[in-house]
Enzyme design. Sequence first.
Site, mmCIF file in Angstrom:
data_model
loop_
_atom_site.group_PDB
_atom_site.id
_atom_site.type_symbol
_atom_site.label_atom_id
_atom_site.label_comp_id
_atom_site.label_asym_id
_atom_site.label_seq_id
_atom_site.Cartn_x
_atom_site.Cartn_y
_atom_site.Cartn_z
ATOM 1 N N PHE A 94 0.865 -1.180 0.000
ATOM 2 C CA PHE A 94 0.000 0.000 0.000
ATOM 3 C C PHE A 94 0.909 1.241 0.000
ATOM 4 C CE2 PHE A 94 -4.555 0.856 0.837
ATOM 5 C CZ PHE A 94 -4.517 2.240 0.855
ATOM 6 N N SER A 128 -0.013 -2.052 5.782
ATOM 7 C CA SER A 128 0.691 -1.999 7.071
ATOM 8 C C SER A 128 -0.019 -2.799 8.151
ATOM 9 C CB SER A 128 0.829 -0.535 7.505
ATOM 10 O OG SER A 128 1.663 0.148 6.579
ATOM 11 N N PHE A 129 -1.334 -2.942 7.993
ATOM 12 C CA PHE A 129 -2.072 -3.740 8.987
ATOM 13 C C PHE A 129 -1.566 -5.179 9.025
ATOM 14 C CE2 PHE A 129 -5.750 -4.381 11.673
ATOM 15 C CZ PHE A 129 -6.000 -5.730 11.540
ATOM 16 N N ALA A 152 3.846 2.698 4.854
ATOM 17 C CA ALA A 152 3.549 4.139 4.769
ATOM 18 C C ALA A 152 2.049 4.301 4.921
ATOM 19 C CB ALA A 152 4.017 4.701 3.436
ATOM 20 N N VAL A 153 1.645 4.870 6.068
ATOM 21 C CA VAL A 153 0.218 5.100 6.314
ATOM 22 C C VAL A 153 -0.033 6.594 6.157
ATOM 23 C CG1 VAL A 153 -1.701 4.706 7.894
ATOM 24 C CG2 VAL A 153 0.289 3.194 7.959
ATOM 25 N N ILE A 154 -0.936 6.944 5.230
ATOM 26 C CA ILE A 154 -1.186 8.350 4.918
ATOM 27 C C ILE A 154 -2.650 8.675 5.190
ATOM 28 C CG2 ILE A 154 -1.143 10.119 3.125
ATOM 29 C CD1 ILE A 154 1.104 8.479 1.777
ATOM 30 N N THR A 158 -11.186 9.764 6.654
ATOM 31 C CA THR A 158 -11.890 9.145 7.780
ATOM 32 C C THR A 158 -10.897 8.753 8.875
ATOM 33 O OG1 THR A 158 -11.636 6.856 7.006
ATOM 34 C CG2 THR A 158 -13.497 8.139 6.090
ATOM 35 N N HIS A 160 -10.037 5.902 9.528
ATOM 36 C CA HIS A 160 -9.381 4.617 9.195
ATOM 37 C C HIS A 160 -7.868 4.726 9.401
ATOM 38 C CE1 HIS A 160 -8.238 1.196 6.430
ATOM 39 N NE2 HIS A 160 -9.099 0.654 7.253
HETATM 40 N N1 LIG Z 1 -4.768 3.236 4.097
HETATM 41 C C1 LIG Z 1 -3.593 2.528 4.235
HETATM 42 C C2 LIG Z 1 -3.567 1.154 4.380
HETATM 43 N N2 LIG Z 1 -4.735 0.473 4.412
HETATM 44 C C3 LIG Z 1 -4.801 -0.971 4.217
HETATM 45 C C4 LIG Z 1 -4.538 -1.748 5.506
HETATM 46 O O1 LIG Z 1 -3.157 -1.689 5.846
HETATM 47 C C5 LIG Z 1 -4.923 -3.204 5.323
HETATM 48 O O2 LIG Z 1 -4.150 -3.755 4.280
HETATM 49 C C6 LIG Z 1 -6.383 -3.355 5.033
HETATM 50 O O3 LIG Z 1 -7.129 -2.710 6.044
HETATM 51 C C7 LIG Z 1 -6.800 -4.836 4.958
HETATM 52 O O4 LIG Z 1 -6.491 -5.496 6.158
HETATM 53 N N3 LIG Z 1 -2.410 0.489 4.528
HETATM 54 C C8 LIG Z 1 -1.213 1.163 4.516
HETATM 55 O O5 LIG Z 1 -0.142 0.564 4.643
HETATM 56 N N4 LIG Z 1 -1.194 2.505 4.382
HETATM 57 C C9 LIG Z 1 -2.360 3.231 4.234
HETATM 58 O O6 LIG Z 1 -2.312 4.473 4.106
HETATM 59 C C1 LIG Z 2 -4.834 5.316 6.175
HETATM 60 C C2 LIG Z 2 -6.064 4.969 5.412
HETATM 61 O O1 LIG Z 2 -6.676 3.965 5.646
HETATM 62 C C3 LIG Z 2 -6.566 5.989 4.460
HETATM 63 O O2 LIG Z 2 -5.687 6.007 3.354
HETATM 64 C C4 LIG Z 2 -7.983 5.653 4.009
HETATM 65 O O3 LIG Z 2 -8.486 6.828 3.428
HETATM 66 P P1 LIG Z 2 -9.972 7.294 3.853
HETATM 67 O O4 LIG Z 2 -9.927 7.611 5.330
HETATM 68 O O5 LIG Z 2 -10.241 8.556 3.030
HETATM 69 O O6 LIG Z 2 -10.918 6.180 3.524
#
Ligand SMILES: Nc1c(NC[C@H](O)[C@H](O)[C@H](O)CO)[nH]c(=O)[nH]c1=O
Ligand SMILES: CC(=O)[C@@H](O)COP(=O)(O)O
Length: 227
Positions: A94, A128-129, A152-154, A158, A160
Amino acid sequence: MALNGFGRLKIQERLLSGTVCAAFPSPRNPPSAAAAISPHKSTSLSFSSSFQFQGFVVDRKQSSSSVQIAAVRHLEGSVTKTQGLRFAVVVARFNEIVTKRLLEGALETFHKYSVNEEDIDVVWVPGSFEIGVVAERLGKSRKYHAVLCIGAVIRGDTSHYDAVVNSATSGVLSAGLNSGVPCIFGVLTCDDMDQALNRAGGKSGNKGAECALTAIEMASLFEHHLK
Ligand SMILES: Nc1c(NC[C@H](O)[C@H](O)[C@H](O)CO)[nH]c(=O)[nH]c1=O
Ligand SMILES: CC(=O)[C@@H](O)COP(=O)(O)O
């Protein structure tokens, strides 16, 4: 006379300087065996028989006039002794535009510090999850001296973002604690893409490279000092 056991207490014919040192007997021994040693005068320690200090065994020898505590040991990993150290790198796909740069920085650092390519395994996961569960499995395999976790979580629109960041953080922490193998947190948590790219080889450096160096030091610490 030398005190053996966990440390070495050398009895020297000179005044003790510095802080007060006191040797306490274990509960089984009479308090008379204890001796508070003043930093300003020589102290006679007389041992009539062998007795057990807290963690120390004192040999049955003649007493002397003063006591010097051996130097404190400092243990740390070496980034120059990497021969034979094996690493796993867990990378989230991701935001791959960012994570591939973090991975490149990490691999360049491993190369710079003479880690053999055949001693590095790269494992890709969706996001990353998913890093934590894979990191723990790799740690428990006993094949690696450290596991580097890259993601990299951006932030989006929401909450999330918070769920993923919290899960990734606790997942990497738990993987290290549960496996006993150092799991290094190389997951960016950013408000926008610019922040992320700046930390993946941009003006703020490369967090992947930094975490690879941390992985080397921790692997060395565990391998050379904590076995
Ligand atoms: N939004 C981001 C994610 N989302 C996906 C989760 O990590 C995971 O794969 C999904 O929820 C299924 O279990 N992952 C990142 O690494 N970075 C993001 O910004
Ligand atoms: C970190 C995330 O899960 C994010 O990229 C998801 O974006 P959104 O909050 O607009 O659904």
